[in-house]
Design a protein around this motif. Structure first.
Motif, PDB file in Angstrom:
ATOM      1  N   MET A 165       0.839  -1.267   0.179  1.00  0.00           N
ATOM      2  CA  MET A 165      -0.006   0.023  -0.239  1.00  0.00           C
ATOM      3  C   MET A 165       0.718   1.177  -0.172  1.00  0.00           C
ATOM      4  SD  MET A 165      -2.853   1.299   2.774  1.00  0.00           S
ATOM      5  CE  MET A 165      -3.977   0.263   2.372  1.00  0.00           C
ATOM      6  N   ARG A 166       0.541   2.209  -0.625  1.00  0.00           N
ATOM      7  CA  ARG A 166       1.120   3.463  -0.746  1.00  0.00           C
ATOM      8  C   ARG A 166       0.887   4.250   0.364  1.00  0.00           C
ATOM      9  NH1 ARG A 166      -0.451   6.737  -6.085  1.00  0.00           N
ATOM     10  NH2 ARG A 166      -0.690   8.055  -4.203  1.00  0.00           N
ATOM     11  N   ALA A 167       1.958   5.194   0.682  1.00  0.00           N
ATOM     12  CA  ALA A 167       1.600   5.938   1.928  1.00  0.00           C
ATOM     13  C   ALA A 167       0.624   6.988   1.958  1.00  0.00           C
ATOM     14  CB  ALA A 167       3.075   6.744   2.028  1.00  0.00           C
ATOM     15  N   ALA A 168      -0.363   7.058   2.548  1.00  0.00           N
ATOM     16  CA  ALA A 168      -1.399   8.233   2.678  1.00  0.00           C
ATOM     17  C   ALA A 168      -0.747   9.711   2.275  1.00  0.00           C
ATOM     18  CB  ALA A 168      -1.942   8.092   3.879  1.00  0.00           C
ATOM     19  N   PRO A 169      -1.877  10.242   1.669  1.00  0.00           N
ATOM     20  CA  PRO A 169      -1.324  11.653   1.306  1.00  0.00           C
ATOM     21  C   PRO A 169      -1.112  12.321   2.766  1.00  0.00           C
ATOM     22  CG  PRO A 169      -3.073  10.867   0.048  1.00  0.00           C
ATOM     23  CD  PRO A 169      -2.933   9.773   1.108  1.00  0.00           C
ATOM     24  N   ASP A 170      -0.355  13.484   2.299  1.00  0.00           N
ATOM     25  CA  ASP A 170      -0.028  14.166   3.530  1.00  0.00           C
ATOM     26  C   ASP A 170      -1.163  15.057   3.712  1.00  0.00           C
ATOM     27  OD1 ASP A 170       0.730  15.916   5.347  1.00  0.00           O
ATOM     28  OD2 ASP A 170       1.936  17.463   4.189  1.00  0.00           O
ATOM     29  N   PRO A 171      -1.901  14.832   5.109  1.00  0.00           N
ATOM     30  CA  PRO A 171      -3.206  15.565   5.514  1.00  0.00           C
ATOM     31  C   PRO A 171      -2.801  17.042   5.782  1.00  0.00           C
ATOM     32  CG  PRO A 171      -2.410  14.183   7.503  1.00  0.00           C
ATOM     33  CD  PRO A 171      -1.226  14.141   6.244  1.00  0.00           C
ATOM     34  N   GLY A 172      -2.449  17.620   5.280  1.00  0.00           N
ATOM     35  CA  GLY A 172      -2.356  19.220   5.272  1.00  0.00           C
ATOM     36  C   GLY A 172      -3.810  20.021   5.430  1.00  0.00           C
ATOM     37  N   GLY A 173      -3.651  21.072   6.353  1.00  0.00           N
ATOM     38  CA  GLY A 173      -4.636  21.915   6.346  1.00  0.00           C
ATOM     39  C   GLY A 173      -5.255  22.393   4.979  1.00  0.00           C
ATOM     40  N   GLU A 174      -4.481  22.412   4.015  1.00  0.00           N
ATOM     41  CA  GLU A 174      -4.905  23.126   3.028  1.00  0.00           C
ATOM     42  C   GLU A 174      -5.711  21.935   2.333  1.00  0.00           C
ATOM     43  OE1 GLU A 174      -3.405  25.005  -1.195  1.00  0.00           O
ATOM     44  OE2 GLU A 174      -2.039  24.364   0.363  1.00  0.00           O
ATOM     45  N   ALA A 233      -8.350  11.922  10.267  1.00  0.00           N
ATOM     46  CA  ALA A 233      -8.058  10.678  10.644  1.00  0.00           C
ATOM     47  C   ALA A 233      -7.828   9.646   9.548  1.00  0.00           C
ATOM     48  CB  ALA A 233      -9.382   9.981  11.484  1.00  0.00           C
ATOM     49  N   LEU A 234      -8.695   9.511   8.474  1.00  0.00           N
ATOM     50  CA  LEU A 234      -8.442   8.889   7.283  1.00  0.00           C
ATOM     51  C   LEU A 234      -7.014   9.074   6.685  1.00  0.00           C
ATOM     52  CD1 LEU A 234     -10.113   6.776   5.153  1.00  0.00           C
ATOM     53  CD2 LEU A 234     -10.893   9.019   3.889  1.00  0.00           C
ATOM     54  N   GLU A 240      -6.652   6.852  -5.353  1.00  0.00           N
ATOM     55  CA  GLU A 240      -6.391   6.647  -3.916  1.00  0.00           C
ATOM     56  C   GLU A 240      -7.285   5.946  -2.986  1.00  0.00           C
ATOM     57  OE1 GLU A 240      -5.907  10.758  -2.998  1.00  0.00           O
ATOM     58  OE2 GLU A 240      -3.990  10.935  -3.809  1.00  0.00           O
ATOM     59  N   TRP A 241      -8.687   5.578  -3.633  1.00  0.00           N
ATOM     60  CA  TRP A 241      -9.829   5.070  -2.907  1.00  0.00           C
ATOM     61  C   TRP A 241      -9.481   3.619  -2.566  1.00  0.00           C
ATOM     62  CZ3 TRP A 241     -15.154   6.366  -5.638  1.00  0.00           C
ATOM     63  CH2 TRP A 241     -15.322   7.909  -5.607  1.00  0.00           C
ATOM     64  N   THR A 242      -8.736   3.056  -3.318  1.00  0.00           N
ATOM     65  CA  THR A 242      -8.419   1.413  -3.030  1.00  0.00           C
ATOM     66  C   THR A 242      -7.438   1.291  -1.889  1.00  0.00           C
ATOM     67  OG1 THR A 242      -8.730   0.935  -5.469  1.00  0.00           O
ATOM     68  CG2 THR A 242      -7.596  -0.631  -4.068  1.00  0.00           C
ATOM     69  N   GLU A 243      -6.645   2.049  -1.881  1.00  0.00           N
ATOM     70  CA  GLU A 243      -5.756   2.005  -0.551  1.00  0.00           C
ATOM     71  C   GLU A 243      -6.124   2.374   0.729  1.00  0.00           C
ATOM     72  OE1 GLU A 243      -2.472   4.575  -1.874  1.00  0.00           O
ATOM     73  OE2 GLU A 243      -2.278   3.615  -3.886  1.00  0.00           O
ATOM     74  N   THR A 244      -7.373   3.395   0.707  1.00  0.00           N
ATOM     75  CA  THR A 244      -7.830   3.751   2.023  1.00  0.00           C
ATOM     76  C   THR A 244      -9.413   3.016   2.354  1.00  0.00           C
ATOM     77  OG1 THR A 244      -9.244   5.615   0.813  1.00  0.00           O
ATOM     78  CG2 THR A 244      -6.999   6.100   1.474  1.00  0.00           C
ATOM     79  N   ARG A 245      -9.777   2.115   1.395  1.00  0.00           N
ATOM     80  CA  ARG A 245     -11.021   1.380   1.983  1.00  0.00           C
ATOM     81  C   ARG A 245     -10.947   0.840   3.028  1.00  0.00           C
ATOM     82  NH1 ARG A 245     -15.004   1.806  -1.991  1.00  0.00           N
ATOM     83  NH2 ARG A 245     -14.334   2.251  -4.163  1.00  0.00           N
ATOM     84  N   ALA A 261     -13.098   0.759   8.833  1.00  0.00           N
ATOM     85  CA  ALA A 261     -12.747   0.883  10.215  1.00  0.00           C
ATOM     86  C   ALA A 261     -13.223   2.143  10.934  1.00  0.00           C
ATOM     87  CB  ALA A 261     -11.274   0.966  10.464  1.00  0.00           C
ATOM     88  N   LEU A 262     -13.599   3.382   9.947  1.00  0.00           N
ATOM     89  CA  LEU A 262     -14.091   4.478  10.547  1.00  0.00           C
ATOM     90  C   LEU A 262     -15.229   4.231  10.676  1.00  0.00           C
ATOM     91  CD1 LEU A 262     -12.231   7.383   8.425  1.00  0.00           C
ATOM     92  CD2 LEU A 262     -11.893   6.711  11.166  1.00  0.00           C
ATOM     93  N   GLN A 263     -16.081   3.787   9.853  1.00  0.00           N
ATOM     94  CA  GLN A 263     -17.333   3.409   9.928  1.00  0.00           C
ATOM     95  C   GLN A 263     -17.945   2.535  11.281  1.00  0.00           C
ATOM     96  OE1 GLN A 263     -18.077   1.548   6.044  1.00  0.00           O
ATOM     97  NE2 GLN A 263     -19.055   3.438   5.257  1.00  0.00           N
ATOM     98  N   GLY A 264     -17.103   1.503  11.428  1.00  0.00           N
ATOM     99  CA  GLY A 264     -17.397   0.661  12.590  1.00  0.00           C
ATOM    100  C   GLY A 264     -17.059   1.254  14.006  1.00  0.00           C
ATOM    101  N   ALA A 265     -15.888   2.253  13.860  1.00  0.00           N
ATOM    102  CA  ALA A 265     -15.694   3.281  15.074  1.00  0.00           C
ATOM    103  C   ALA A 265     -16.994   4.078  15.375  1.00  0.00           C
ATOM    104  CB  ALA A 265     -14.420   3.721  14.929  1.00  0.00           C
TER     105      ALA A 265
END
Length: 721
Positions: A1-10, A55-56, A105-110, A115-119
């Motif tokens: 899996m690729r590294a997740a994108p940088d969650p910058g504020g922008e 979080a995602l 990017e969707w496949t890598e974050t499903r 997990a978010l849905q369950g939590a």
């Protein structure tokens, strides 16, 4: 899996996160009640959207933020079931489409999304469960507290009721629907003279006063039947010793939950002293304090009930009694003795008629009234009046004085349907006045026709002042003709009333009223001025006629100190020469003059006015006295002239009247007085008077009274020449 994108504020301030929050807010508001406004909801969900996105896309993934968001929704009261369902589903592709536009990017974050849905769901469920448990605990705690409060309130209420029940100053009793006493307080027992245990063993019906028992039991039954929930009455109860206690009773019905009557609660206050005081005050208010007889208030109350309950054929009668000359007794012997006399008279009246069922009342002063209770008509009322007169007329010994008393009574008896209380008493008062006018110690019966005549007479008397102000009086003139040559030498002014409703009214209907009311002075002054005005008009138009106008003066006018001034003013204003005015006075008025009136006659004569005695021969007929008076003419009374007839109906009387007229004419001429015969109706009378050398005549033979215009026409025809 690729590294997740940088969650910058922008990345999360871009329109995608905001659009997702708006869509989420709309869904939440559409699915159920939201306690926040649309803007507040959108701002809240935007914060949660950013947290979920962070979080995602975080390098070190954790689903704890989703669980916090689920709890936050519950804390914000966004707890509708559809909200959870929509939110979980929206965290799938819809959320990815807004946060990660690139589908690569969707496949890598499903896995993270799942997990978010369950939590999120777990956080939402746990928060909802915790809140439910908390609410249940609060409800349970409140229920226990409420039960404790109710039980305490009940204990407090029972304590208060017991304190009130046992310590109340008024009697309180509880009874079953069958009337059996269940419980009473000590005040109730003391009021009726029983013990509490004795009252618990009896029925309330045995406490009722015999005369009230039927009504009380009926009232009690109406309560039991539910016709009333409460009632309040003043009733009598029997004490244990048989005496009576007056009470103010307030009774209420207590029901079961299903509405069935359970028992009654009665609160009873002893008002015996108050009731007796009220009775004494009522007696004093309705009875005369001096005589003890019913007063006018009680009389009118009783009479009003008679009229209210009278049938179509029922008759009613009253005898209105007034003592004769009682004022003289008060003035001469004193009010104390007068009061003693009233006490004796009232006792006699009560003794003689009260036993027959008639009500005797004192109306005030020395007036008494008897309400005749009988169906015998006027005969019963007359019998009562005669009994009352007999009782009053018996000698009365008051102190050291032996008094003889009489009374006058007005009797009215008629069907009740034909009159009213006020009309009946007005008629009685009028009839009493008739009885007094006819003499003492007698009764009179009401006559509707006579009453109508009196009312009409009173109406005329009341209308006289206004009639004079409105100019409703007119003058007619009757010629006075020379018996020697038939020339009209004078006219007599006779006043008439042009009534707006009754037409032309003669003086016989209103002159007496004017004298009684004192208006005769004003009316006489007007007649004098108008007669002088008309006479001056004739003189100017026909100066050779020298027509004298004769005006009557009433006794009160002659006695008026201003009479000379009044006559002089009338002559001055009109310009009429004094010798063309003749003033006529009645014989009784002239013969009785002395002092100022006598001086007034001389002053009038000094003005040049002629003076005549009217109706001579019906009064004093004192010719010697005439020498002291400045009289110019005698007018023989009509009855003497009427006696001079030519039909021979009564020759002896005719001859006597003729001799009287002859003697009067001779004596008058001896005193150098002019003689006028009144009431000349026929040619035969005129001829015989001419033979007796009477100077002038007046009557219908020479002309009836006519308006001033016709006198002018007669002068124009030369009849005065």
């Amino acid at each position: 899996m690729r590294a997740a994108p940088d969650p910058g504020g922008e990345d999360f301030s871009r329109p995608g996160a905001q659009a997702y929050a708006v869509q989420w807010g709309r869904a939440v508001r559409r699915l159920g009640f939201v306690p926040l406004s649309a803007a507040e909801t959108e701002r809240l969900l935007h914060v949660h959207t950013v947290r979920l996105a962070q979080a995602l896309l975080a390098p070190a993934f954790s689903a704890d933020a989703a669980e916090d968001v689920g709890r936050a929704l519950v804390d914000a009261h966004l707890t509708e079931p559809g909200v959870l369902d929509w939110s979980v589903r929206a965290l799938g592709d819809r959320f990815l489409a807004r946060v990660l536009p690139s589908r690569a990017e969707w496949t890598e974050t499903r896995e993270r999304v799942a997990a978010l849905q369950g939590a999120f769901s777990a956080g939402f469920a746990r928060a909802l469960r915790d809140r439910t448990f908390s609410q249940q605990e609060r409800i349970a705690r409140s229920a226990w507290q409420a039960r404790d409060a109710v039980e305490q309130a009940l204990r407090d209420s029972e304590a208060r009721f017991r304190a009130v029940f046992t310590g109340a100053a008024i009697g309180i009793g509880i009874a079953g629907t069958d009337g059996r006493v269940i419980e009473v307080n000590q005040s109730f027992a003391d009021m009726l003279g029983y013990t509490v245990d004795e009252l618990r063993a009896i029925n309330v019906a045995s406490l009722f006063y015999a005369d009230d028992a039927a009504g009380m039991w009926e009232l009690y039954q109406e309560l039991i039947e539910g016709k009333h929930d409460s009632a309040r009455v003043e009733k009598r109860y029997l004490r244990k010793d048989g005496t009576i206690v007056w009470t103010d009773l307030a009774v209420s019905l207590i029901r079961y939950d299903d509405g069935r009557p359970r028992f009654t609660v009665a609160m009873i206050e002893d008002i015996t002293e108050r009731y007796e005081l009220q009775q004494r005050l009522r007696f004093q208010a309705l009875h005369d304090p001096l005589t003890g007889l019913p007063n006018r208030t009680l009389f009118f109350e009783t009479l009003g009930r008679v009229f209210d309950t009278a049938g179509e054929e029922q008759r009613v009668g009253v005898c209105f009694l007034d003592l004769d000359g009682f004022k003289a007794i008060n003035d001469s012997l004193g009010h104390d003795l007068g009061d003693q006399l009233l006490v004796v008279i009232s006792r006699r009246l009560a003794d003689c008629v009260s036993g027959r069922g008639h009500l005797v009342a004192r109306m005030g002063g020395d007036e008494f009234v008897i309400l005749v209770d009988s169906g015998g008509g006027i005969d019963d009322a007359v019998e009562v009046a005669e009994l009352a007169l007999a009782a009053v007329s018996a000698p009365v010994k008051v102190g050291d004085q032996q008094l003889a008393v009489s009374a006058s009574i007005g009797i009215v008896e008629c069907p009740a349907a034909e009159t009213s209380v006020s009309e009946l008493m007005k008629a009685a008062d009028t009839t009493l006045y008739w009885a007094k006018a006819e003499g003492r110690g007698r009764w009179a019966v009401y006559d509707p026709e006579r009453s109508a005549a009196d009312i009409a007479r009173s109406a005329l008397a009341a209308g006289l002042p206004a009639a004079l102000d409105r100019g409703e009086f007119v003058l007619h003139y009757q010629p006075i003709v020379s018996l020697l040559d038939g020339t009209m030498l004078a006219v007599e002014a006779l006043v008439r009333w042009q009534h707006p409703e009754l037409g032309l009214i003669g003086p016989d209907r209103f002159i007496g009223l004017a004298e009684e009311t004192g208006l005769i002075v004003q009316l006489g002054a007007w007649v004098l001025r108008q007669a002088c005005r008309d006479a001056e008009g004739w003189r100017r138009a026909y100066p050779d006629a020298r027509l004298v106008v004769s005006v009557n003066l009433a006794a009160r006018q002659a006695d008026d100190p201003a009479i000379v001034e009044t006559v002089a003013e009338a002559l001055t204003r009109t310009g009429l020469p004094a010798e063309l005015l003749q003033l006529e006075l009645t014989e009784s008025a002239v013969m009785g003059t002395a002092g100022e009136p006598l001086r007034s006659l001389h002053q009038l004569a000094e003005l040049g006015v002629r003076l005549a005695i009217d109706d001579f021969g019906t009064g004093y007929s004192n010719l010697a006295y005439l020498r002291r008076l400045p009289i110019h003419c005698l007018k023989l009374a009509g009855p003497f002239v009427e006696g001079i007839r030519a039909d021979g109906a009564d020759a002896a009387a005719d001859h006597r009247d003729e001799r009287i007229v002859d003697a009067l004419v001779r004596l008058a001429h001896a005193l150098e007085l002019w003689v006028t015969a009144e009431a000349v109706e026929t040619e035969e009378q005129a001829e015989r008077l001419r033979a007796l050398r009477c100077d002038t005549g007046q009557g219908r033979w020479f002309g009836a009274p006519t308006p001033a215009a016709q006198i002018r026409a007669r002068l124009a025809g030369g009849e005065a020449a």
